[in-house]
Design a protein around this motif. Sequence first.
Motif, PDB file in Angstrom:
ATOM      1  N   HIS A   1      48.724 116.613  66.757  1.00  0.00           N
ATOM      2  CA  HIS A   1      48.631 118.005  67.177  1.00  0.00           C
ATOM      3  C   HIS A   1      47.741 118.804  66.221  1.00  0.00           C
ATOM      4  CE1 HIS A   1      52.407 116.712  69.091  1.00  0.00           C
ATOM      5  NE2 HIS A   1      52.123 117.617  70.015  1.00  0.00           N
ATOM      6  N   ILE A   2      47.184 119.882  66.737  1.00  0.00           N
ATOM      7  CA  ILE A   2      46.520 120.882  65.915  1.00  0.00           C
ATOM      8  C   ILE A   2      47.020 122.238  66.402  1.00  0.00           C
ATOM      9  CG2 ILE A   2      44.480 120.975  67.405  1.00  0.00           C
ATOM     10  CD1 ILE A   2      42.826 121.550  64.868  1.00  0.00           C
TER      11      ILE A   2
ATOM     12  N   LEU B   1      41.075 118.076  72.527  1.00  0.00           N
ATOM     13  CA  LEU B   1      42.252 118.882  72.217  1.00  0.00           C
ATOM     14  C   LEU B   1      42.712 119.521  73.512  1.00  0.00           C
ATOM     15  CD1 LEU B   1      41.070 120.621  68.930  1.00  0.00           C
ATOM     16  CD2 LEU B   1      42.381 118.507  69.180  1.00  0.00           C
TER      17      LEU B   1
ATOM     18  N   VAL C   1      43.234 114.699  62.871  1.00  0.00           N
ATOM     19  CA  VAL C   1      42.290 115.795  63.008  1.00  0.00           C
ATOM     20  C   VAL C   1      42.537 116.785  61.881  1.00  0.00           C
ATOM     21  CG1 VAL C   1      41.545 117.727  64.433  1.00  0.00           C
ATOM     22  CG2 VAL C   1      42.085 115.543  65.502  1.00  0.00           C
TER      23      VAL C   1
ATOM     24  N   GLN D   1      41.484 122.428  77.849  1.00  0.00           N
ATOM     25  CA  GLN D   1      41.092 121.220  77.131  1.00  0.00           C
ATOM     26  C   GLN D   1      39.744 121.444  76.468  1.00  0.00           C
ATOM     27  OE1 GLN D   1      42.178 117.421  78.680  1.00  0.00           O
ATOM     28  NE2 GLN D   1      40.148 116.552  78.298  1.00  0.00           N
TER      29      GLN D   1
ATOM     30  N   TYR E   1      47.941 122.464  70.317  1.00  0.00           N
ATOM     31  CA  TYR E   1      47.093 121.551  71.074  1.00  0.00           C
ATOM     32  C   TYR E   1      47.419 120.101  70.739  1.00  0.00           C
ATOM     33  CZ  TYR E   1      44.352 125.672  72.198  1.00  0.00           C
ATOM     34  OH  TYR E   1      43.968 126.906  72.661  1.00  0.00           O
ATOM     35  N   GLU E   2      47.432 119.278  71.765  1.00  0.00           N
ATOM     36  CA  GLU E   2      47.609 117.839  71.588  1.00  0.00           C
ATOM     37  C   GLU E   2      46.253 117.193  71.312  1.00  0.00           C
ATOM     38  OE1 GLU E   2      51.293 117.169  74.736  1.00  0.00           O
ATOM     39  OE2 GLU E   2      49.214 116.989  75.423  1.00  0.00           O
ATOM     40  N   VAL E   3      46.273 116.240  70.395  1.00  0.00           N
ATOM     41  CA  VAL E   3      45.074 115.426  70.167  1.00  0.00           C
ATOM     42  C   VAL E   3      45.113 114.298  71.189  1.00  0.00           C
ATOM     43  CG1 VAL E   3      43.802 114.019  68.516  1.00  0.00           C
ATOM     44  CG2 VAL E   3      45.095 116.010  67.713  1.00  0.00           C
TER      45      VAL E   3
END
Length: 479
Positions: free
Chosen positions: A177-178, A126, A93, A134, A162-164
């Motif tokens: 992650h982002i 995310l 991402v 989410q 945030y987890e992808v």
Amino acid sequence: MTTFLLCLLAVSQPLSVTRADLAAAYLRFEQALETHPPEATEVRSLSQAFDQATLAFFSGRNASAIGAIDAQSKRLLKASESTASLWCYKVRVNPPIVVADQNFKVSLNISQLYGAVADKLFEVALRNEKGEKQVGIGTIRIGLGPFASLSIDGISLPLGRYEVFVTSEGASIVAGHISSVKEMPSAAKSRHLVAIDALPEKADATLVSMVKSRLDLLVDEPSEANSAEFLANPIDLARTIEREVVAISRGENPYRSRGQDFWFRLASANAFPVRVYCPYKDVQNWPVIIALHGMGGDENMFMDGYGAGLIRRLASERGFVLASPRTESFSGSDKNVETLLRFLDDSYGIDRSRVYLLGHSMGAGAAMSIASRSPESFAGVVAIAGGRAVSSDVKVPPTLLIGGEVDFLATPTQMSRTLDAMKSNGQNVELRILQGYGHTMVVQAVLPDAVGWLLSRRKGLPGLVQNSNQHGQTKAQAR
């Protein structure tokens, strides 16, 4: 929040396999070993399969190496076909770091790393790491080729990591992650550099150099070739560096008496990267283990890899400071060793009579080389799946050689020859061979005993000592 689909492309060229992709597969395997230990009857075949994957890596066949490692992770976890099938996809991402609560355009790329191309639909979201929020990104399909891309505009995220989260055919994985931050890393770096340039001349040059090296990790797009960058949490990193710069401006050592895990470059005979872990605040007179990784690894290998970071957990349980430098950069000069020990002494007040070397493969040979050049600095050495004999001209510290029975790189025969050569030179050395283990899996299996063997020794004393650190005792009693 409004989103709309801008483009959906399918092309024939997948994204390249990077160090980050290899790291993801390797860490997945080590975590599987930790959470689902194999039966004794499985160890031999698992070890041999992993070592074959290592050969694929060293021959440049990275996609094949990832596929072989994932096959063993699937075997350990008894993962479903739908879950394991997601591991063969590289999901990225962009941008990986954004400013909180500001709209941005997100680009989602999915590429198949290995295996036959299959028609597959992915749902991507995310998810806040705390599970509180989410944000849906959309769906993307691979089928016309091994690569697909999706761009969406009008997304904004509250502050946080945030987890992808990727879902397909009822299975889900976290694929990256982002980070949504208060300030972009490049802006924070520029601001801190201005503050550092304004420091008085009396500011400690070593500390200034260290924090400048840490500022190099503040990048807007972490490199997939630099594990120190892609493993770092940008939010925690920015917060920590902020405190360090303020402390140096006050004439303080920001690392003194602080329990922490941090990366930096230390300037000595040359600049070498190192990662240091001290599990508790206000430690006094603690022993030190310097851990040296094998070929292809780096300063994060012991901290996050071998046994899913097992040696860090051992540091917390048994009470020692852990330092893991980049083997190739560190091992060539005795000045590097003394510079590292001086920093650790200044920061933690270490016990200089209980400094140890532990190395794997190439790191085992480096540990033996360092010990032979500076035997007075160390109380013990453990060489796992490697090492070399030393001449009779120098008396090295007590040494434990550890090998795997099915290791085809550092074979039991080679390890036995090293033992015999060292014994003939009058060295205090012993050898242990673990049945069924190969070149890499042996590390996770032997680390607890290897650490215990080291901590029982003190420089200048013929007998063994007990590990008397308060935190180590507390942890041991609690187990």
